[in-house]
Every structure is written in structure tokens, then in C-alpha cells.
Design a protein around this motif. Structure first.
Motif, PDB file in Angstrom:
ATOM      1  N   MET A   1       0.821  -1.203   0.000  1.00 53.70           N
ATOM      2  CA  MET A   1       0.000   0.000   0.000  1.00 53.70           C
ATOM      3  C   MET A   1       0.853   1.249   0.000  1.00 53.70           C
ATOM      4  O   MET A   1       1.894   1.275   0.609  1.00 53.70           O
ATOM      5  N   TYR A   2       0.340   2.278  -0.658  1.00 53.27           N
ATOM      6  CA  TYR A   2       1.093   3.529  -0.698  1.00 53.27           C
ATOM      7  C   TYR A   2       1.167   4.142   0.695  1.00 53.27           C
ATOM      8  O   TYR A   2       0.185   4.173   1.426  1.00 53.27           O
ATOM      9  N   LYS A   3       2.360   4.620   1.045  1.00 50.24           N
ATOM     10  CA  LYS A   3       2.544   5.331   2.318  1.00 50.24           C
ATOM     11  C   LYS A   3       2.999   6.751   2.004  1.00 50.24           C
ATOM     12  O   LYS A   3       3.873   6.961   1.155  1.00 50.24           O
ATOM     13  N   TYR A   4       2.420   7.714   2.701  1.00 52.05           N
ATOM     14  CA  TYR A   4       2.790   9.104   2.484  1.00 52.05           C
ATOM     15  C   TYR A   4       4.246   9.343   2.874  1.00 52.05           C
ATOM     16  O   TYR A   4       4.739   8.766   3.844  1.00 52.05           O
ATOM     17  N   ASP A   5       4.893  10.228   2.135  1.00 54.58           N
ATOM     18  CA  ASP A   5       6.166  10.765   2.597  1.00 54.58           C
ATOM     19  C   ASP A   5       5.912  12.203   3.083  1.00 54.58           C
ATOM     20  O   ASP A   5       4.766  12.650   3.173  1.00 54.58           O
ATOM     21  N   GLU A   6       6.978  12.921   3.393  1.00 55.58           N
ATOM     22  CA  GLU A   6       6.816  14.267   3.949  1.00 55.58           C
ATOM     23  C   GLU A   6       6.023  15.181   3.003  1.00 55.58           C
ATOM     24  O   GLU A   6       5.269  16.050   3.449  1.00 55.58           O
ATOM     25  N   TYR A   7       6.192  14.967   1.694  1.00 53.94           N
ATOM     26  CA  TYR A   7       5.500  15.839   0.734  1.00 53.94           C
ATOM     27  C   TYR A   7       3.994  15.587   0.755  1.00 53.94           C
ATOM     28  O   TYR A   7       3.188  16.512   0.784  1.00 53.94           O
ATOM     29  N   ASP A   8       3.624  14.315   0.705  1.00 53.95           N
ATOM     30  CA  ASP A   8       2.193  13.992   0.742  1.00 53.95           C
ATOM     31  C   ASP A   8       1.561  14.535   2.021  1.00 53.95           C
ATOM     32  O   ASP A   8       0.484  15.136   1.988  1.00 53.95           O
ATOM     33  N   HIS A   9       2.249  14.331   3.154  1.00 58.31           N
ATOM     34  CA  HIS A   9       1.720  14.830   4.433  1.00 58.31           C
ATOM     35  C   HIS A   9       1.557  16.340   4.401  1.00 58.31           C
ATOM     36  O   HIS A   9       0.547  16.873   4.842  1.00 58.31           O
ATOM     37  N   SER A  10       2.547  17.027   3.864  1.00 59.63           N
ATOM     38  CA  SER A  10       2.489  18.486   3.907  1.00 59.63           C
ATOM     39  C   SER A  10       1.357  19.011   3.021  1.00 59.63           C
ATOM     40  O   SER A  10       0.695  19.988   3.366  1.00 59.63           O
ATOM     41  N   ILE A  11       1.095  18.332   1.910  1.00 60.96           N
ATOM     42  CA  ILE A  11       0.024  18.785   1.016  1.00 60.96           C
ATOM     43  C   ILE A  11      -1.343  18.574   1.669  1.00 60.96           C
ATOM     44  O   ILE A  11      -2.210  19.457   1.633  1.00 60.96           O
ATOM     45  N   VAL A  12      -1.544  17.426   2.295  1.00 62.43           N
ATOM     46  CA  VAL A  12      -2.835  17.179   2.959  1.00 62.43           C
ATOM     47  C   VAL A  12      -3.019  18.139   4.141  1.00 62.43           C
ATOM     48  O   VAL A  12      -4.114  18.680   4.356  1.00 62.43           O
ATOM     49  N   ALA A  13      -1.935  18.385   4.879  1.00 61.79           N
ATOM     50  CA  ALA A  13      -2.039  19.312   6.017  1.00 61.79           C
ATOM     51  C   ALA A  13      -2.388  20.721   5.540  1.00 61.79           C
ATOM     52  O   ALA A  13      -3.231  21.405   6.136  1.00 61.79           O
ATOM     53  N   ALA A  14      -1.777  21.138   4.436  1.00 61.24           N
ATOM     54  CA  ALA A  14      -2.080  22.469   3.900  1.00 61.24           C
ATOM     55  C   ALA A  14      -3.540  22.544   3.460  1.00 61.24           C
ATOM     56  O   ALA A  14      -4.210  23.566   3.637  1.00 61.24           O
ATOM     57  N   ARG A  15      -4.031  21.440   2.921  1.00 63.34           N
ATOM     58  CA  ARG A  15      -5.421  21.423   2.475  1.00 63.34           C
ATOM     59  C   ARG A  15      -6.392  21.598   3.642  1.00 63.34           C
ATOM     60  O   ARG A  15      -7.399  22.290   3.529  1.00 63.34           O
ATOM     61  N   ILE A  16      -6.075  20.969   4.773  1.00 58.16           N
ATOM     62  CA  ILE A  16      -6.945  21.107   5.945  1.00 58.16           C
ATOM     63  C   ILE A  16      -6.940  22.561   6.415  1.00 58.16           C
ATOM     64  O   ILE A  16      -7.983  23.145   6.700  1.00 58.16           O
ATOM     65  N   ASP A  17      -5.758  23.145   6.458  1.00 59.31           N
ATOM     66  CA  ASP A  17      -5.638  24.535   6.875  1.00 59.31           C
ATOM     67  C   ASP A  17      -6.440  25.435   5.941  1.00 59.31           C
ATOM     68  O   ASP A  17      -7.163  26.340   6.376  1.00 59.31           O
ATOM     69  N   GLU A  18      -6.346  25.162   4.666  1.00 62.03           N
ATOM     70  CA  GLU A  18      -7.068  25.946   3.663  1.00 62.03           C
ATOM     71  C   GLU A  18      -8.582  25.797   3.859  1.00 62.03           C
ATOM     72  O   GLU A  18      -9.325  26.778   3.855  1.00 62.03           O
ATOM     73  N   PHE A  19      -9.016  24.570   4.051  1.00 66.51           N
ATOM     74  CA  PHE A  19     -10.458  24.338   4.175  1.00 66.51           C
ATOM     75  C   PHE A  19     -11.000  24.935   5.474  1.00 66.51           C
ATOM     76  O   PHE A  19     -12.088  25.504   5.500  1.00 66.51           O
ATOM     77  N   ARG A  20     -10.198  24.827   6.543  1.00 69.25           N
ATOM     78  CA  ARG A  20     -10.614  25.431   7.811  1.00 69.25           C
ATOM     79  C   ARG A  20     -10.837  26.933   7.625  1.00 69.25           C
ATOM     80  O   ARG A  20     -11.824  27.494   8.087  1.00 69.25           O
ATOM     81  N   ASP A  21      -9.931  27.549   6.886  1.00 67.71           N
ATOM     82  CA  ASP A  21     -10.047  28.977   6.631  1.00 67.71           C
ATOM     83  C   ASP A  21     -11.265  29.284   5.748  1.00 67.71           C
ATOM     84  O   ASP A  21     -11.974  30.265   5.975  1.00 67.71           O
ATOM     85  N   GLN A  22     -11.524  28.420   4.773  1.00 70.54           N
ATOM     86  CA  GLN A  22     -12.685  28.642   3.911  1.00 70.54           C
ATOM     87  C   GLN A  22     -13.986  28.501   4.705  1.00 70.54           C
ATOM     88  O   GLN A  22     -14.908  29.302   4.539  1.00 70.54           O
ATOM     89  N   VAL A  23     -14.060  27.514   5.569  1.00 66.32           N
ATOM     90  CA  VAL A  23     -15.256  27.337   6.408  1.00 66.32           C
ATOM     91  C   VAL A  23     -15.439  28.559   7.318  1.00 66.32           C
ATOM     92  O   VAL A  23     -16.540  29.090   7.455  1.00 66.32           O
ATOM     93  N   ARG A  24     -14.342  29.006   7.897  1.00 66.48           N
ATOM     94  CA  ARG A  24     -14.419  30.194   8.759  1.00 66.48           C
ATOM     95  C   ARG A  24     -14.953  31.394   7.985  1.00 66.48           C
ATOM     96  O   ARG A  24     -15.882  32.083   8.437  1.00 66.48           O
ATOM     97  N   ARG A  25     -14.403  31.612   6.794  1.00 64.50           N
ATOM     98  CA  ARG A  25     -14.845  32.783   6.020  1.00 64.50           C
ATOM     99  C   ARG A  25     -16.313  32.658   5.628  1.00 64.50           C
ATOM    100  O   ARG A  25     -17.043  33.649   5.585  1.00 64.50           O
ATOM    101  N   ARG A  26     -16.749  31.431   5.362  1.00 63.27           N
ATOM    102  CA  ARG A  26     -18.161  31.231   5.037  1.00 63.27           C
ATOM    103  C   ARG A  26     -19.037  31.508   6.253  1.00 63.27           C
ATOM    104  O   ARG A  26     -20.035  32.225   6.178  1.00 63.27           O
ATOM    105  N   LEU A  27     -18.642  30.940   7.406  1.00 65.07           N
ATOM    106  CA  LEU A  27     -19.455  31.105   8.618  1.00 65.07           C
ATOM    107  C   LEU A  27     -19.474  32.559   9.068  1.00 65.07           C
ATOM    108  O   LEU A  27     -20.463  33.030   9.630  1.00 65.07           O
ATOM    109  N   GLU A  28     -18.394  33.293   8.785  1.00 68.81           N
ATOM    110  CA  GLU A  28     -18.351  34.712   9.162  1.00 68.81           C
ATOM    111  C   GLU A  28     -18.988  35.610   8.109  1.00 68.81           C
ATOM    112  O   GLU A  28     -19.017  36.827   8.262  1.00 68.81           O
ATOM    113  N   GLY A  29     -19.474  35.006   7.035  1.00 64.13           N
ATOM    114  CA  GLY A  29     -20.196  35.775   6.033  1.00 64.13           C
ATOM    115  C   GLY A  29     -19.332  36.496   5.016  1.00 64.13           C
ATOM    116  O   GLY A  29     -19.803  37.372   4.300  1.00 64.13           O
ATOM    117  N   HIS A  30     -18.049  36.137   4.924  1.00 65.39           N
ATOM    118  CA  HIS A  30     -17.187  36.782   3.924  1.00 65.39           C
ATOM    119  C   HIS A  30     -17.347  36.184   2.533  1.00 65.39           C
ATOM    120  O   HIS A  30     -16.778  36.679   1.570  1.00 65.39           O
TER     121      HIS A  30
END
Lengths: 141, 544
Positions: free
Chosen positions: B1-30
């Protein structure tokens, strides 16, 4: 119109962008605007006299301009490449990767959100029209 | 099975940060809901009839036990104790709170999972053969190719605002277990005369309201050109695919309007330009990925004998156990289609039990199938009886793989905001009518697929028997189709005639199966008899 958000060191080009038809019909224009459905490849013979290409994004969902941007950069265009229209803050990082270095959104963009968005991804999987080294190249030296 | 390396981890982590920010902006009405919608969709978050639904990606349907257990945990902690495995080999949770989604994504990331591109007008989760790496008939394991495509397509800057969604399937055997030619791009990995592996590329298939079988566009694309060629296929679509009408925006319509030859020419021209850019990863990267999919350490010298003295076990072996490439091993398909159940649903407890079984008996691996079942790909034959007993204890040993009650059904009007009709009750009634397993076995392989609207998420065009729920003057009405197939004998079903009520469609199907039993030649499946004798005898029985 608000000033463009620019990622270039040169002075903003002050000649207004003309339509593709007028550009092809006159030899001295240095700025052109292409609509979403127009073929960016017709500009390829004229790249050396272009200082600004403005690509229209009539709706944020209309992604044709991303291909236009890459096609121009891949053909060696080095002038200003501007995304104009319904350009949203979450799209600008993708547009940067497609070679856009100037943005004229219809609605104002939150500068702090943009800054965070552009800094967020330190690596990218695939090669595109920017200077990022794709992950596969980093992995394999 | 494929296992993430540092690059895969960093991309998924950045995506969570991005989505968290998008949800926040939506909930705050921006952001308006209209602006937020494509952003949340690209992270698998739908607003359904009653709640948000989160679709979690299972790349090419492969998971390990730890990941499976995480799905059980999410079902328990954030949903109502169950999840729904989908025809795209993913899982969706139907009762999610928007504010919980960033936290769910954080939890998923701890086991190298995410919800990236499980929806939206982008390249979706890559699907594959659920028997990959185990099938006796494959030329190679297709998953390294699928993983290569997963990475290439993740946040592809040019192809994130396509005219419409884009689905790619990769298989590597002549037997098609993934409905490959009903995808926007279907790829069969083949070996050429020089013994080199490459992709045979079909483009422009799909179901939906205008079903089409993908034509062959390129017979062989070697690895060295693989990404460039697909980039060219997508760029032609992104530039010329229709954007004036959402119902005509899929690539199948472009290819239908241009013709396969013209599309191929356009792709070739684009490929000549793209190939110069150096965007193809080197062989070393393929080898790095492929090493993750090396076969597990199968024991040698195991016996192929199976003690069949328990008749229920023997029946399950005959129906749900398939040939494995390694001697002494077998592939087990766990049916998520108990009589009266909801096709594809599994409780958190069942999810945990399947994870445990995979850990103990299948080298830690599980697969999700497009027919909404779960596979334990590498089970030693001497363990089959124990696996069967534990599955039976959990209500997971239904011996109905590929039989009439192994129904594909979309969530339908019980959940989905697009549906016109309820799919689940129809599936339940059909399964109950044919509950007798002897009767099901007598009918043999019979793939029945139900969609609750014309978007065809339940693959009704590809069913030997298909059912399409429509709204007729405010009443749910069910159209019946015969003769479709999503396998290597790919074909599209034809509508029998006027539709039926919920009970009427069950009667009609029973009449059709009676025609089959009376008319079949030796060895013929339902669909074979239909193809030989045509629609008329069935129509007479159903409408006469």
C-alpha cells in the motif's frame, strides 16, 4: 477600476488592452484582451511585441483562462499576464501556477487572506507554468 | 500500500488549513454560499436534503485496517453510527455538521486520508479494479498507475474548474471489474509486443442522462508519455468542452459532437506541445510508487483444499470467493447487501470487524468495490472458514455476490437533494421478493442497478436489469431497462416501455426473470438470453 494586484517588478503597462480582433488587425498594439472562448494560440506569432495579455474570467466557474495562461507561458511569453473578471481569492494561487502575475478582480480581495493562501502550499505535485519544482522531481533529485 | 512521505503529508495538512479557513470565512459571512459551494464540493462536502454529507476519498478503493477503523470512528463520533460505501469506491457520511468538518479532516489525515476532489468540477478520486494486486488475470497491478494519477490530478492548477466533473478509472486485466469504459477516461494497462507496459486510453464514456461508452482514443501510451498524454486529453476538454449547458458539459458530449477522430487529432497536436515541457515523472518515480505495492509476503506451499462440509459456508465460497494469483490464497468479497438492508451501508461495528479481519487474515488490506461491497484481497484458503464465521456473526456473510440481490443503489430521495424517487425501498423490496438464495442462484449472475434520478449514480444504464426512478406528475415512477453491462461486455440498457409503481416494478422484474428461466440456453446469463432473444418476449410478459 481598482488597481491590479501585481507580482511583477516592472511598471504597470498603461496602454489599454484591445480586443483580439483589433489586435490582429493593427500592427502596433502592445496589450490585448482575450475572452474566455478565444484561442490563445493565435497570439503566439506576436508574443515578442506584447507587454500585457489580459485574460477574461467571466464567471469564476469558467476555467478556460487557466489553459490560456499556461499556453502563453509555455510558448515563452514573459510579459504581464493578467486575470480579469470574476477572480476570487481562492483561485489566485492556482492562477499563479498557470502563469498569471497580475490580477484585476471585479470585487476586492482580502489582502491578508490572499497572502495566507499564497503561502499555504510549500510543495506541489505537478509541474505547471511557475517556478515550483514538482514533488516527483524533489523526490528523485 | 502507498505510504505518504513528507511531501504527501504536507500537502494534505495544507489542504486542511485551507479548508478550515474557507469554512471560517463562510461562517463569518465573507463568502456567499454560491462562492463557497465549489470550494466545499472540491473537498467532498455536499448540502443534502437533511444535512451536510461528507464524502471521504478511498484512492482506487484501497485501504488498510487502520484507515478502515478511522472510518468507523468517524461514523460513531460525527455521524449516526454508520457510513455508506459508494460506486466510486469512496465512503460518505450522511449526517455531518459543517463546523465539525475541519476536525474530521484532521482525524482522517492522521491515517493518510482526506476528502480531496471527491466532488466538484475537477478530476475526481481515481478508481480501479478492486482485485488489483490479487487477481489471477491481471498483467500488472494497476494501482501504481492510479497513484501516479492521484498525485498528478491533486490540485492540478489548470484542471480545477473544468466544465464538469471528471472521472478516471485504471484497470490492468481484460476482465473489467471497474466499469472502465463508462468513465470520462478509462485506462487499461497493457503490455505491448516489446513487453513494455503502457496505457490503452478510452475517452468520453459516462452514464448520467446521456450514457455513452468511451471510444478508443489511443492504443498504447508508454509510461514516458503517460502524464503528458493525459494532460493533453484534459486540456482539449478544458478549452473546448461546453459550458453553456450543465447537461452537455461532460467530455462525452464534446467527443460525441467532435467525433473521436477529430478529438484524437486535437489531443495529438496538444500532446506535441505538452510533451516538450518535461512534465512527465521519471521511471524512478514510478518505481518508487510501485515499490509500495509490492505483493505481501505470501506463504508458500499452502494447500488449495477447502473443507466444504458446512453447506452454508460452501455456498458462500462458491459465490463470494474468487481466484487469487498466489497458490493457497483467495479473494473474499464481503457483501454489504443483506436482505432488507441498504446497499453499501455498514455500521461502525461492522466497519471495525472488517478492519480486524483484514488485519488478522488479509495482510492488513481492504478494498471498496464500485458495486458497494468490501473485499479482503489476500485470505489464505485455510482461514476462509474462520473468516466466514466471523462475518456471519456480524451479519456480513450474505452469499449473494453478483446475484439479483447484490444491488447497486444510489441514496435516492431518502438523502439526495437531486433525486426524484427513492431507490432504497425498491432495492429492499426486490431483495425481499428474491430472498431465497436457492432461487437467486438459479437465476445466476444478474446485475441489478437502481438510480433515483436521471443522473444515474446507481449505474442503471449498466445493469443487466436497470431501474430509473422518475417523477411523473408528482408521483414516483420507475422505468425498467434491460441489457446493460459495465463489464468487458460493456453495453447500455434499453427501456422496456412505460414505467411502474414501486410494487409494480418488483412484479415486472419477477416476470422478466421467469421469461429468462423459460427461454435460456445452457450456460446463458440473464443478459445473454436478453441479447439473443431481444426485448419482445420480455415486453409481452411484463405488459401483456
Amino acid at each position: 477600476m481598482v488597481d491590479a494586484i501585481r507580482f511583477r517588478d516592472d511598471e504597470a503597462h498603461d496602454e489599454p488592452a484591445v480586443t483580439l480582433d483589433s489586435f490582429l488587425g493593427q500592427s502596433n498594439a502592445t496589450a490585448v484582451r482575450i475572452e474566455a472562448g478565444e484561442d490563445a494560440r493565435v497570439l503566439l506569432p506576436h508574443l515578442d511585441r506584447l507587454a500585457l495579455v489580459e485574460v477574461s474570467f467571466p464567471k469564476f466557474r469558467d476555467g478556460r483562462g487557466y489553459s490560456s495562461g499556461r499556453i502563453l507561458r509555455e510558448a515563452g511569453y514573459t510579459g504581464e499576464l493578467r486575470a480579469q473578471g470574476d477572480v476570487l481569492v481562492d483561485q489566485i494561487p492556482l492562477m499563479r501556477r498557470c502563469g498569471f502575475d497580475s490580477f484585476a478582480p471585479e470585487a476586492p480581495v482580502d489582502a491578508a487572506v490572499l497572502e495566507a493562501s499564497l503561502a499555504r502550499y510549500s510543495v506541489h505535485y505537478q509541474a505547471a507554468a511557475d517556478s515550483h519544482i514538482p514533488v516527483w522531481k524533489r523526490r528523485n533529485g | 500500500m502507498y505510504k505518504y512521505d513528507e511531501y504527501d503529508h504536507s500537502i494534505v495538512a495544507a489542504r486542511i488549513d485551507e479548508f478550515r479557513d474557507q469554512v471560517r470565512r463562510r461562517l463569518e459571512g465573507h463568502m456567499t454560499e454560491d462562492q463557497f459551494k465549489p470550494l466545499r464540493l472540491m473537498n467532498g462536502l455536499y448540502l443534502q436534503l437533511h444535512a451536510y454529507m461528507l464524502r471521504v476519498a478511498v484512492p482506487y478503493g484501497t485501504m488498510d485496517s487502520r484507515q478502515m477503523r478511522m472510518l468507523g470512528r468517524i461514523a460513531r463520533k460525527y455521524d449516526r453510527g454508520y457510513g455508506h460505501f459508494t460506486t466510486r469506491q469512496n465512503i460518505q457520511f450522511n449526517w455531518i455538521k459543517l463546523a465539525d468538518t475541519p476536525e474530521i479532516l484532521e482525524e482522517l489525515a492522521t491515517v493518510e486520508m482526506h476528502a480531496i476532489q471527491t466532488s466538484g468540477n475537477c478530476i475526481r478520486n481515481i478508481s480501479s479494479d478492486q482485485f488489483a494486486g490479487a487477481a489471477a488475470d491481471e498483467v500488472t497491478d494497476p494501482r501504481p498507475w492510479a497513484e501516479l494519477l492521484r498525485q498528478w490530478s491533486t490540485f492540478h492548477p489548470e484542471f480545477t474548474y473544468l466544465p464538469r466533473k471528471f472521472k478516471i478509472a485504471v484497470i490492468a486485466s481484460d476482465t473489467d471489474r471497474a466499469a472502465m469504459r463508462l468513465h470520462d477516461i478509462g485506462i487499461q494497462i497493457v503490455k505491448n509486443d516489446a513487453g513494455e507496459l503502457g496505457g490503452r486510453i478510452y475517452v468520453g464514456g459516462g452514464m448520467g442522462r446521456t450514457p455513452m461508452i468511451a471510444p478508443l482514443i489511443k492504443d498504447f501510451v508508454p509510461f514516458a508519455d503517460f502524464i503528458s498524454y493525459l494532460e493533453a486529453c484534459l486540456r482539449v476538454y478544458n478549452r473546448y468542452g461546453r459550458r453553456d449547458n450543465i447537461y452537455k458539459a461532460r467530455i462525452k458530449i464534446l467527443i460525441h459532437e467532435l467525433g473521436a477522430d477529430k478529438y484524437r487529432e486535437e489531443v495529438e497536436a496538444e500532446f506535441q506541445a505538452v510533451k516538450q515541457l518535461g512534465i512527465d515523472p521519471p521511471q524512478a518515480e514510478f518505481d518508487r510508487i510501485a515499490a509500495h505495492f509490492a505483493p505481501p509476503a505470501f506463504e508458500t506451499g499452502l494447500s488449495d483444499a477447502i473443507d466444504r462440509s458446512d453447506p452454508n459456508f460452501a455456498a458462500w465460497v462458491d459465490q463470494n470467493v474468487s481466484a487469487h494469483k498466489a497458490a493457497g490464497y483467495a479473494v473474499v468479497t464481503v457483501s454489504l447487501k443483506p436482505t432488507g438492508g441498504i446497499p453499501g451501508d455498514a455500521s461502525a461495528d461492522q466497519i471495525d470487524i472488517m478492519a480486524d479481519l483484514a488485519e488478522r487474515f488479509s495482510f492488513n488490506e481492504l478494498r471498496v468495490t464500485h458495486a458497494q461491497n468490501i473485499v479482503l484481497p489476500h485470505v489464505a484458503k485455510h482461514d476462509l472458514f474462520r473468516v466466514y464465521q466471523m462475518l456471519a456473526h456480524a451479519g456480513l456473510a450474505e452469499a449473494n455476490l453478483d446475484l439479483i440481490s447484490d444491488i447497486i443503489a444510489c441514496p435516492g430521495l431518502d438523502y439526495c437533494s437531486l433525486a426524484n424517487a427513492r431507490s432504497i425501498p425498491v432495492a429492499q423490496k426486490i431483495a425481499q421478493r428474491f430472498a431465497d438464495l436457492d432461487r437467486q442462484r438459479e437465476l445466476g449472475e444478474l446485475k441489478l442497478k437502481i438510480s433515483g434520478c436521471i443522473n444515474a449514480c446507481g449505474h442503471h444504464h449498466a445493469g443487466h436489469i436497470g431501474i430509473l426512478g422518475v417523477d411523473r406528475k408528482g408521483t414516483e415512477n420507475f422505468q425498467l431497462l434491460f441489457g446493460g453491462s459495465g463489464a468487458e461486455d460493456v453495453s447500455l440498457g434499453k427501456i422496456t416501455g412505460p414505467g411502474f409503481s414501486e410494487d409494480g416494478i418488483v412484479d415486472a422484474i419477477e416476470k422478466a426473470t421467469n421469461v429468462y428461466l423459460a427461454q435460456r440456453d445452457r450456460g446463458e446469463r440473464f443478459v445473454d438470453t436478453y441479447r439473443r432473444i431481444g426485448m419482445e418476449p420480455f415486453k409481452e410478459a411484463i405488459y401483456g
